[in-house]
Design a protein around this motif. Structure first.
Motif, PDB file in Angstrom:
ATOM      1  N   ALA A  18      -1.548   0.571  -4.891  1.00  0.00           N
ATOM      2  CA  ALA A  18      -2.211  -0.070  -3.819  1.00  0.00           C
ATOM      3  C   ALA A  18      -1.018  -1.366  -3.557  1.00  0.00           C
ATOM      4  CB  ALA A  18      -3.604   0.043  -4.842  1.00  0.00           C
ATOM      5  N   PHE A  19      -0.563  -2.177  -4.142  1.00  0.00           N
ATOM      6  CA  PHE A  19       0.464  -2.680  -3.809  1.00  0.00           C
ATOM      7  C   PHE A  19       0.945  -2.627  -2.430  1.00  0.00           C
ATOM      8  CE2 PHE A  19      -1.235  -3.931  -8.192  1.00  0.00           C
ATOM      9  CZ  PHE A  19      -1.223  -5.293  -7.887  1.00  0.00           C
ATOM     10  N   VAL A  20       1.121  -1.167  -1.971  1.00  0.00           N
ATOM     11  CA  VAL A  20       2.033  -1.383  -0.783  1.00  0.00           C
ATOM     12  C   VAL A  20       0.756  -0.721  -0.118  1.00  0.00           C
ATOM     13  CG1 VAL A  20       3.839   0.674   0.248  1.00  0.00           C
ATOM     14  CG2 VAL A  20       3.882  -0.103  -1.951  1.00  0.00           C
ATOM     15  N   ASP A  21       0.442  -0.018  -0.651  1.00  0.00           N
ATOM     16  CA  ASP A  21      -0.714   0.727   0.621  1.00  0.00           C
ATOM     17  C   ASP A  21      -1.964  -0.733   0.734  1.00  0.00           C
ATOM     18  OD1 ASP A  21       0.044   2.834   0.519  1.00  0.00           O
ATOM     19  OD2 ASP A  21      -1.169   3.670  -0.486  1.00  0.00           O
ATOM     20  N   GLN A  22      -2.206  -1.876   0.285  1.00  0.00           N
ATOM     21  CA  GLN A  22      -2.932  -3.058   0.822  1.00  0.00           C
ATOM     22  C   GLN A  22      -2.416  -3.811  -0.121  1.00  0.00           C
ATOM     23  OE1 GLN A  22      -6.947  -1.507  -1.587  1.00  0.00           O
ATOM     24  NE2 GLN A  22      -5.744  -0.062  -2.063  1.00  0.00           N
TER      25      GLN A  22
END
Length: 304
Positions: free
Chosen positions: A76-80
């Motif tokens: 999630a920290f990479v995609d968002q």
């Protein structure tokens, strides 16, 4: 007669006080620990294990969507990328809250340990514990009455300076930090106080008799010797603060978006439990990293 006595003794068993067999020590230890560990397993480990399984699911298990297992929620920290800013905001709020708690809490603990005795000390300790006796939601909402425009703070200012403007800072990060400091300051005071009362008065008296100033005693004796309590209080403050959501949501308003509020929204608003669980375990990994960093100091403090 002799044969009758021997027969009766054989039936009743040997005379004299009976000797009770002592249970092995591990049996008593296990019996004492079993209820506590059973409760921890039921109330802590099983829910954590359930949430850990949820974090790998593609959809909330209570819905109708087919469920597969995936690692995408941990990206999630990479995609968002906006989550990185929110995570950084949580860390900054945690840092300032911990720093202010350390400064005010340590000074208050020094005053309690060195300048009070008897009933005065007991009364001040009870006043420190008093916030724990009230509901946390009530404590946070009470700050909105103080910090809002035309609230208590503005009224006090206008009593002194009638033409002064508003100094309200409700719905800002300063208000969030203030509310968090109010909530977690007692933990810092208590841990520092416990560390300070173990310092021998003769050490401070010897330093003072040799001409040491108060700031020398503070920075060269009290702070180093009370460091385990100070660091324990910092960990106990920082860890829950970075995951808190009540103070940021009530006192921060639109600017109070932290990791705690994002995780809460995933469970209560978006119903994306797998993402909320994955964010929770990412935050838990940060907490464990903090504990691992300070584990050596904590062990020395426990052994002192």
């Amino acid at each position: 007669m002799r044969s009758d006595a021997l027969l009766n003794e054989a039936v009743r068993g040997p005379s004299g006080p009976r000797k009770h067999r002592m249970l092995p020590s591990w049996v008593a230890t296990t019996a004492l620990l079993l209820p506590t560990y059973a409760w921890l397993t039921l109330a802590v480990l099983l829910p954590l294990l359930t949430m850990f399984v949820f974090s790998f699911m593609s959809a909330t298990p209570m819905g109708k969507a087919p469920i597969t297992f995936t690692l995408k929620h941990y990206r999630a920290f990479v995609d968002q990328p906006y989550l990185l800013n929110i995570g950084w905001t949580s860390l900054v709020i945690g840092f300032w809250t911990t720093l202010l708690c350390a400064i005010f809490g340590f000074l208050a603990a020094v005053a309690l340990a060195r300048a009070t005795v008897g009933r005065m000390r007991e009364t001040l300790l009870i006043l420190i514990l008093l916030p724990f006796w009230t509901n946390g939601l009530v404590r946070v909402f009470s700050w909105t009455m103080v910090l809002r425009e035309n609230g208590f703070l503005d009224n006090v200012l206008h009593m002194v300076f009638a033409d002064a403007g508003s100094i309200s800072f409700l719905y800002t990060r300063y208000a969030i930090v203030l509310g968090l400091v109010h909530g977690y300051l007692p933990y810092m005071i208590l841990t520092c106080y416990i560390a300070l009362v173990t310092i021998d008065d003769a050490i401070i008296e010897a330093a003072a008799s040799l001409g040491a100033r108060w700031w020398t005693i503070l920075f060269r004796i009290l702070i180093p010797m009370a460091a385990p309590g100070l660091i324990s209080g910092a960990v106990l403050t920082f860890v829950p603060v970075i995951g808190s959501f009540m103070e940021p949501r009530i006192l921060g308003g639109k600017v109070g978006v932290t990791m705690g509020t994002v995780i809460e929204d995933q469970f209560t608003q978006a119903f994306n439990w797998p993402l909320g669980a994955a964010l929770s375990f990412t935050l838990l990994a940060v907490v464990l990293a903090i504990f691992a960093t300070f584990s050596g100091v904590l062990r020395r403090g426990a052994a002192a």
